[in-house]
Design a protein around this motif. Structure first.
Motif, mmCIF file in Angstrom:
data_model
loop_
_atom_site.group_PDB
_atom_site.id
_atom_site.type_symbol
_atom_site.label_atom_id
_atom_site.label_comp_id
_atom_site.label_asym_id
_atom_site.label_seq_id
_atom_site.Cartn_x
_atom_site.Cartn_y
_atom_site.Cartn_z
ATOM 1 N N ILE A 81 0.832 -1.205 0.000
ATOM 2 C CA ILE A 81 0.000 0.000 0.000
ATOM 3 C C ILE A 81 0.863 1.250 0.000
ATOM 4 C CG2 ILE A 81 -1.759 1.273 1.270
ATOM 5 C CD1 ILE A 81 -2.682 -1.488 2.386
ATOM 6 N N THR A 82 1.902 1.235 0.841
ATOM 7 C CA THR A 82 2.781 2.411 0.918
ATOM 8 C C THR A 82 3.870 2.390 -0.151
ATOM 9 O OG1 THR A 82 4.323 1.350 2.470
ATOM 10 C CG2 THR A 82 2.428 2.512 3.421
ATOM 11 N N GLY A 83 4.127 1.189 -0.719
ATOM 12 C CA GLY A 83 5.195 1.054 -1.707
ATOM 13 C C GLY A 83 6.584 1.043 -1.099
ATOM 14 N N GLY A 95 6.497 -4.065 -4.087
ATOM 15 C CA GLY A 95 5.135 -4.138 -4.590
ATOM 16 C C GLY A 95 4.884 -5.514 -5.166
ATOM 17 N N PRO A 96 3.821 -5.676 -5.913
ATOM 18 C CA PRO A 96 3.508 -6.982 -6.492
ATOM 19 C C PRO A 96 4.676 -7.534 -7.298
ATOM 20 C CG PRO A 96 1.653 -5.490 -6.748
ATOM 21 C CD PRO A 96 2.788 -4.661 -6.216
ATOM 22 N N ASN A 165 15.744 -0.377 -6.649
ATOM 23 C CA ASN A 165 16.292 -0.119 -5.315
ATOM 24 C C ASN A 165 17.788 0.170 -5.361
ATOM 25 O OD1 ASN A 165 13.961 -0.306 -3.672
ATOM 26 N ND2 ASN A 165 13.975 -2.520 -3.896
ATOM 27 N N ALA A 166 18.505 -0.524 -6.223
ATOM 28 C CA ALA A 166 19.937 -0.248 -6.364
ATOM 29 C C ALA A 166 20.157 1.187 -6.826
ATOM 30 C CB ALA A 166 20.563 -1.233 -7.341
ATOM 31 N N ASP A 167 19.330 1.648 -7.763
ATOM 32 C CA ASP A 167 19.441 3.031 -8.239
ATOM 33 C C ASP A 167 19.114 4.016 -7.109
ATOM 34 O OD1 ASP A 167 20.124 2.124 -10.746
ATOM 35 O OD2 ASP A 167 18.110 2.352 -11.585
ATOM 36 N N GLN A 168 18.082 3.703 -6.324
ATOM 37 C CA GLN A 168 17.689 4.596 -5.238
ATOM 38 C C GLN A 168 18.758 4.673 -4.153
ATOM 39 O OE1 GLN A 168 12.848 3.689 -5.500
ATOM 40 N NE2 GLN A 168 14.000 3.149 -3.686
ATOM 41 N N VAL A 169 19.293 3.526 -3.799
ATOM 42 C CA VAL A 169 20.288 3.486 -2.734
ATOM 43 C C VAL A 169 21.596 4.126 -3.181
ATOM 44 C CG1 VAL A 169 21.717 1.906 -1.355
ATOM 45 C CG2 VAL A 169 19.265 1.489 -1.588
ATOM 46 N N GLY A 170 21.923 3.937 -4.456
ATOM 47 C CA GLY A 170 23.130 4.544 -5.000
ATOM 48 C C GLY A 170 24.415 3.873 -4.575
ATOM 49 N N ALA A 171 24.338 2.577 -4.272
ATOM 50 C CA ALA A 171 25.542 1.834 -3.882
ATOM 51 C C ALA A 171 26.315 1.447 -5.140
ATOM 52 C CB ALA A 171 25.166 0.590 -3.077
ATOM 53 N N THR A 172 27.371 2.146 -5.437
ATOM 54 C CA THR A 172 28.118 1.901 -6.671
ATOM 55 C C THR A 172 28.905 0.604 -6.627
ATOM 56 O OG1 THR A 172 29.965 3.223 -5.829
ATOM 57 C CG2 THR A 172 28.309 4.369 -7.155
#
Length: 290
Positions: A81-83, A95-96, A165-172
């Motif tokens: 619901i919150t994503g 999500g799904p 998630n990898a893009d969001q976290v930015g862990a290179t």
């Protein structure tokens, strides 16, 4: 549908808790506060303060909250619901199509981090087999920044979430790889310091009781064959191929599977298979040395 009138946050929380409790939601207070926070942008601490101050909830927000509470009462996971799913220090998108990471898996990550930090190798390589949302791999990558981490996933839906998630976290230092466990990362054979996995381990006939799991977690992330250990067997073989001598494997599993997994690892030639308990004193993680 008519728009709900403006109400106070306290009244909105009480109504949400009442409905979620009636629906059998295991944590109605927490979920009600998470949903209100999602609507208002308030953290749980901020929400508590706002309730004490008598802050109101505008009618538009009340209508949105009513929709979210209805979905949660129908046992849709609050994370869908919150994503968002929080895992250790990370805010992940879910999500799904992707398994929602569980708090108990944070212990697996802590074991992995402790193993990597204890190594003399200044730049160890770690591999997460069956990465799902990327929770394990990205936690390791951010908390052990000198490591190089590969997250392997063979579900298209889960792979998309992991990449996001990898893009969001930015862990290179983390790379998400689309591949089957059995064929993954052949170029790394014999060089990896640690392999970690939270594979599907539910036996095919053991349908989970919780609707959130049974209806919303993807079946490929839950079921592991007749005894639940088919993917564990793949992890054992692939991890032995990837790891250097002295490298370690860490596998999360069900509370009744420790002995069977130790037997699998021993039969495959692993040294010193051992099982560790979680905070509830249930068998949860089995390790072995290459």
């Amino acid at each position: 549908m008519s728009t709900p009138p403006e109400t106070t946050l306290a009244a909105a929380r009480a109504a949400a808790v009442e409905r979620l409790t009636a629906a059998g939601v295991p944590t109605p207070e927490v979920d009600a506060e998470l949903l209100i926070g999602h609507v208002t942008g308030l953290g749980r601490g901020e929400l508590a303060a706002a309730i004490v101050m008598g802050r109101s909830l505008p009618s538009r927000d009340a209508a949105q909250l009513a929709e979210y509470v209805a979905r949660r009462a129908a046992r849709e996971p609050v994370q869908h619901i919150t994503g968002t799913a929080w895992f250790r220090s990370l805010r992940l998108s879910v999500g799904p199509g992707v398994f929602v990471p569980r708090p108990e898996t944070e212990l697996l990550v802590q074991y992995a981090i402790d193993e990597l930090r204890a190594l003399p190798d200044p730049e160890p390589i770690a591999v997460d087999l069956g990465a799902g949302s990327g929770a394990i791999a990205l936690s390791i990558a951010t908390e052990v920044p000198q490591s190089t981490v590969f997250a392997v996933e063979n579900s298209v839906d889960a792979f998309v979430w992991a990449r996001q998630n990898a893009d969001q976290v930015g862990a290179t230092n983390a790379t998400v790889v689309f591949d089957d466990i059995a064929h993954a990362l052949a170029r790394l054979d014999g060089t990896v310091a640690l392999v970690v996995s939270n594979p599907p381990y539910v036996p095919d006939a053991a349908v989970p009781r919780d609707p959130e799991v049974r209806l919303h977690d993807p079946s490929h992330a839950l079921y592991g064959g007749a005894d639940g250990l088919d993917v564990v067997r793949e992890v054992s073989v692939t991890a032995r191929r990837l790891l250097r001598t002295g490298g370690r494997v860490l596998i999360e599993h069900g509370e009744l599977q420790g002995e069977a997994i130790r037997d699998i690892l021993a039969a495959d030639g692993w040294e010193a298979p051992a099982t560790f308990r979680d905070l509830t004193q249930r068998d949860r993680i089995t390790s072995a040395t290459r």
